[in-house]
Design a protein around this motif. Structure first.
Motif, short mmCIF file in Angstrom:
data_model
loop_
_atom_site.label_atom_id
_atom_site.label_comp_id
_atom_site.label_asym_id
_atom_site.label_seq_id
_atom_site.Cartn_x
_atom_site.Cartn_y
_atom_site.Cartn_z
N THR A 71 0.65 -1.46 -0.27
CA THR A 71 0.06 0.01 -0.08
C THR A 71 0.82 1.10 0.02
O THR A 71 0.84 2.24 -0.63
CB THR A 71 -0.93 -0.07 1.20
N ILE A 72 2.02 1.20 0.77
CA ILE A 72 3.07 2.41 0.61
C ILE A 72 3.56 2.45 -0.57
O ILE A 72 3.75 3.46 -1.14
CB ILE A 72 4.02 2.21 1.95
N ALA A 73 3.71 1.47 -1.49
CA ALA A 73 4.44 1.50 -2.49
C ALA A 73 3.64 2.14 -3.73
O ALA A 73 4.04 3.06 -4.49
CB ALA A 73 4.96 0.01 -3.16
N VAL A 74 2.27 1.78 -3.45
CA VAL A 74 1.16 2.41 -4.30
C VAL A 74 0.98 4.12 -4.18
O VAL A 74 0.95 4.76 -4.85
CB VAL A 74 -0.17 1.66 -4.31
N SER A 75 1.08 4.38 -2.71
CA SER A 75 0.97 5.74 -2.39
C SER A 75 2.21 6.50 -2.78
O SER A 75 2.11 7.59 -3.39
CB SER A 75 0.97 6.03 -1.09
N ARG A 76 3.36 5.80 -3.07
CA ARG A 76 4.60 6.55 -3.39
C ARG A 76 4.41 6.77 -5.08
O ARG A 76 4.75 7.69 -5.61
CB ARG A 76 5.99 6.08 -3.27
N LYS A 77 3.87 5.75 -5.78
CA LYS A 77 3.56 5.62 -7.29
C LYS A 77 2.52 6.81 -7.54
O LYS A 77 2.79 7.53 -8.48
CB LYS A 77 2.97 4.12 -7.89
N LEU A 78 1.56 6.86 -6.65
CA LEU A 78 0.67 8.09 -6.74
C LEU A 78 1.21 9.45 -6.72
O LEU A 78 0.89 10.38 -7.53
CB LEU A 78 -0.41 7.88 -5.76
N LEU A 79 2.20 9.66 -5.74
CA LEU A 79 2.80 10.84 -5.38
C LEU A 79 3.85 11.20 -6.31
O LEU A 79 3.91 12.33 -6.92
CB LEU A 79 3.56 10.82 -4.23
N THR A 80 4.48 10.10 -7.22
CA THR A 80 5.08 10.45 -8.28
C THR A 80 4.51 10.79 -9.50
O THR A 80 4.94 11.82 -9.96
CB THR A 80 5.95 9.17 -8.60
#
Length: 111
Positions: A81-90
């Motif tokens: 989930t944190i990895a997906v949130s970082r992708k969204l922020l990118t």
């Protein structure tokens, strides 16, 4: 999200924004030993919370579901989930920086 980030030109790339938001893992190293830890949690807690909430929904969309499931199998659901949130922020950094560049290239309006 835009209110928390402020001026997007402060961040030269998306990696710097993710680091500022505290969504990158801590790294401790000495000589040949390197330890990757939990996320750093430096920066805006509100931005991390918003991105985490957005990731809860985004991980079910077809665009992020494959990434989420592959990471969840290897590392666990919370890390995925944190990895997906970082992708969204990118992606948000790319969108905001493109908008900033488009605004800068547009001629000023005449009153």
């Amino acid at each position: 999200m835009v209110a928390e980030i402020g001026d997007i030109t402060r961040f030269p790339n998306a990696r710097k924004l993710a680091s500022w938001a505290g969504l990158t893992p801590t790294v401790r190293g000495s000589d040949l030993k390197v330890r990757h830890g939990h996320i750093s949690k430096q920066g805006s807690a509100w931005l991390r919370w918003v991105m985490n909430q957005a990731a809860q929904t985004a991980k079910r969309s077809p665009e992020f579901a494959a990434t989420y499931s592959s990471i969840a199998k290897r590392r666990g659901r919370k890390i995925a989930t944190i990895a997906v949130s970082r992708k969204l922020l990118t992606r948000a950094w790319h969108l905001l920086s493109e908008m900033q560049a488009a605004d800068a290239s547009a001629p000023p309006r005449q009153p």
